[in-house]
Scaffold this active site. Sequence first.
Site, short mmCIF file in Angstrom:
data_model
loop_
_atom_site.label_atom_id
_atom_site.label_comp_id
_atom_site.label_asym_id
_atom_site.label_seq_id
_atom_site.Cartn_x
_atom_site.Cartn_y
_atom_site.Cartn_z
N THR A 156 6.13 36.97 46.97
CA THR A 156 6.85 37.84 47.90
C THR A 156 8.23 38.00 47.29
O THR A 156 8.73 37.06 46.65
CB THR A 156 6.96 37.25 49.32
OG1 THR A 156 7.74 36.06 49.24
CG2 THR A 156 5.61 36.93 49.92
N HIS A 157 8.81 39.17 47.45
CA HIS A 157 10.08 39.50 46.77
C HIS A 157 9.95 39.31 45.25
O HIS A 157 10.94 39.10 44.57
CB HIS A 157 11.24 38.65 47.31
CG HIS A 157 11.31 38.63 48.80
ND1 HIS A 157 12.12 39.48 49.53
CD2 HIS A 157 10.63 37.89 49.72
CE1 HIS A 157 11.95 39.25 50.82
NE2 HIS A 157 11.05 38.30 50.97
N SER A 278 2.98 50.11 17.63
CA SER A 278 4.25 50.81 17.48
C SER A 278 4.35 51.31 16.05
O SER A 278 3.86 50.66 15.13
CB SER A 278 5.40 49.86 17.79
OG SER A 278 6.58 50.28 17.13
N LYS A 284 3.70 44.92 17.85
CA LYS A 284 3.53 45.41 19.21
C LYS A 284 2.09 45.70 19.61
O LYS A 284 1.29 46.19 18.81
CB LYS A 284 4.33 46.71 19.37
CG LYS A 284 5.81 46.50 19.30
CD LYS A 284 6.37 45.98 20.59
CE LYS A 284 6.71 47.13 21.49
NZ LYS A 284 7.46 46.68 22.67
N GLU A 291 0.75 52.38 31.59
CA GLU A 291 2.01 53.08 31.82
C GLU A 291 1.76 54.52 32.26
O GLU A 291 2.43 55.05 33.15
CB GLU A 291 2.87 53.05 30.56
CG GLU A 291 3.33 51.64 30.18
CD GLU A 291 3.81 51.58 28.74
OE1 GLU A 291 4.88 52.14 28.45
OE2 GLU A 291 3.11 50.99 27.89
#
Length: 461
Positions: A156-157, A278, A284, A291
């Site tokens: 939470t948070h 990448s 990468k 995304e």
Amino acid sequence: NANKMWGGRFAASPADVMQEINVSISFDKVLAPHDIRGSKAHAAMLSEAGIITKSDAREILKGLDQIAAEIESGKFVFSEELEDVHMNVESRLKELIGAPAGRLHTARSRNDQVATDFRLYVRDAADGIIQSIVGLQKALVAKAETHAAVVMPGFTHFQPGQPVTFGHHLLAYVEMLGRDRGRFQDARRRLNECPLGSAALAGTSFPIDRAKTAEVLGFDRPMANSLDGVSDRDFALEILAAASIAAVHLSRLAEEIVIWMTPQFGFIKLSDRFTTGSSIMPQKRNPDAAELVRAKIGRIAGAFQGLLMVIKGLPLAYSKDLQEDKEATFDALDSLRIGLAAMTGMVADLEPVEEAMRAAAGRGYSTATDLADWLVRELKMPFRDAHHVTGTIVKAAEDRGLDLEDVPLDVMQAVEPKITKDVFSVLSVENSVKSRKSYGGTAPQSVAKMARAWARRLEKD
Ligand code: ARG
């Protein structure tokens, strides 16, 4: 003839910019199969009602079938001068069959024609999306069943809250997607009325059979008001609203995948099939698919907002504003389709890294609530007092740099003398999740049971 379409009334061709702003063929050509389907239903009905001859209807139907074949094989040449898909199809029909082509537009207008085509398109897209949602639910349920007992932190948070299981987390999305599916199904029910036969706006003087065309096109009934039939697009708005909510759900899961993929979390592995490298950084592996799914909501909610604004304040009935209903809607529904497909692929592909999840689940004093609950249960302490005692013990652990499980008993007893060594049994993350047996809770047994129930339910869809 000065004007290709409206020769009778017009002495000059449109200005270039008039044509440029008016033309819609570049995007409405995807309506061609629906346009032809609608025209065939209309022509057949006209002849059954004795409005055109049987032989004219036969010619029209034959011509339309040929056009459908030309479009399918990519041979059809769409022309910008002919504005839109309706005029393109009709003009080709004239080339193919001559005079009878001119009778197809009896008792019809492009206004009810386009409203019908667009409904058919949106209905098909909605049906596809409903199936894709089921596909994603199945992928999630399969993972949830396999990993019903894998412990991970629940947040939470975005701070560690209480341990949960990975299966439980995935099933949360299955529930959300179930409601998404319900929204599409509800909207589809309201969408499924036929505007064809509303004509330009007022209906027609010809004895048409609207129930017949509605039935042939798979609608439940004809729309009851011709002005409404040609001028509302609320069916598209509802579908776009449902699409926006579904896309929000996808974006939340996509965001979690992005986070789980980071070396800092390392909760899941996603294969090369759903990652990219990448061009400069050799190390990468980027979660590009996640995304992009996360970002699709931009177009989809944008289409919803855009269409709301197009319809707002538009007096009845049809205005050309309504041509602006299509492009973004097509794009939005296609974006959701691809987003669902990509997410389904990722969910099937991803594997949890159990050790990383488990280790993280124990960090941040995530079983503090279990300690407080133990004090309530075993020492009959009021929960508020237990909360305070536990907070003090957490502080002591923090000061000593210890996890809750590793705090010595005497340190705990210094805070609350009645605590016994039994307390340690509730402080492990495994026991914590096992104890959450309340309906809808994260206990592995309940999760496995829920996953099996979903699997059975989805079998039937
Ligand atoms: N291309 C138009 C549209 O998408 C078809 C309807 C045209 N009707 C008209 N009255 N100009 O809305």
